[in-house]
Design a protein around this motif. Structure first.
Motif, PDB file in Angstrom:
ATOM      1  N   ASN A  76       0.855  -1.184   0.000  1.00  0.00           N
ATOM      2  CA  ASN A  76       0.000   0.000   0.000  1.00  0.00           C
ATOM      3  C   ASN A  76       0.896   1.241   0.000  1.00  0.00           C
ATOM      4  O   ASN A  76       1.446   1.619   1.027  1.00  0.00           O
ATOM      5  CB  ASN A  76      -0.900   0.001   1.239  1.00  0.00           C
ATOM      6  CG  ASN A  76      -1.739   1.248   1.349  1.00  0.00           C
ATOM      7  OD1 ASN A  76      -1.772   2.086   0.449  1.00  0.00           O
ATOM      8  ND2 ASN A  76      -2.432   1.389   2.462  1.00  0.00           N
ATOM      9  N   THR A  91       4.875   2.020   5.076  1.00  0.00           N
ATOM     10  CA  THR A  91       5.255   1.140   3.974  1.00  0.00           C
ATOM     11  C   THR A  91       6.254   1.831   3.056  1.00  0.00           C
ATOM     12  O   THR A  91       7.285   1.256   2.687  1.00  0.00           O
ATOM     13  CB  THR A  91       4.016   0.711   3.161  1.00  0.00           C
ATOM     14  OG1 THR A  91       3.127  -0.004   4.017  1.00  0.00           O
ATOM     15  CG2 THR A  91       4.391  -0.150   1.973  1.00  0.00           C
ATOM     16  N   ASP A 117       0.417   4.338   2.359  1.00  0.00           N
ATOM     17  CA  ASP A 117       0.776   4.167   3.763  1.00  0.00           C
ATOM     18  C   ASP A 117       2.212   4.650   3.987  1.00  0.00           C
ATOM     19  O   ASP A 117       3.149   4.124   3.396  1.00  0.00           O
ATOM     20  CB  ASP A 117       0.641   2.695   4.161  1.00  0.00           C
ATOM     21  CG  ASP A 117       1.079   2.443   5.581  1.00  0.00           C
ATOM     22  OD1 ASP A 117       0.524   3.075   6.495  1.00  0.00           O
ATOM     23  OD2 ASP A 117       2.000   1.614   5.773  1.00  0.00           O
ATOM     24  N   GLU A 118       2.369   5.654   4.838  1.00  0.00           N
ATOM     25  CA  GLU A 118       3.677   6.264   5.058  1.00  0.00           C
ATOM     26  C   GLU A 118       4.711   5.254   5.562  1.00  0.00           C
ATOM     27  O   GLU A 118       5.861   5.259   5.108  1.00  0.00           O
ATOM     28  CB  GLU A 118       3.541   7.411   6.061  1.00  0.00           C
ATOM     29  CG  GLU A 118       4.852   8.111   6.343  1.00  0.00           C
ATOM     30  CD  GLU A 118       4.711   9.270   7.304  1.00  0.00           C
ATOM     31  OE1 GLU A 118       5.696   9.540   8.007  1.00  0.00           O
ATOM     32  OE2 GLU A 118       3.644   9.902   7.341  1.00  0.00           O
TER      33      GLU A 118
END
Length: 84
Positions: A31, A37, A34-35
């Motif tokens: 994803n 990730t 998502d920061e």
């Protein structure tokens, strides 16, 4: 890895192709909004490329990718890392 092409790439870049393939496989269902990730990906790319990324540069890359301004690929990250 028996492929001569990949061996040549490893010799020229110093980047282990098994690490690159492992990273690519891990990205398939990631994803990128998502920061956490995205930070993990940046840190892994930095480690594979043996290039340190400052906290300021990591923040810039993360913000750019999470906001949708930039796509997440090695080329984009490499260009951002090489900007002075």
């Amino acid at each position: 890895m028996d492929n001569k092409f990949f061996k040549n790439v490893e010799k020229k870049t110093g980047v282990n192709m098994n690490d690159v393939f492992s990273l690519a496989n891990s990205l398939q269902n990631a994803n990128f909004k998502d920061e956490k990730t995205v930070r993990n990906v940046i840190q892994r790319v930095s480690q594979i490329a043996n290039k340190k990324v400052s906290k300021q540069m990591e923040d810039k890359i993360v913000n750019s990718i999470v906001s949708g301004d930039q796509s997440l690929d090695f080329n984009t990250i490499a260009k951002m890392m090489n900007k002075k």
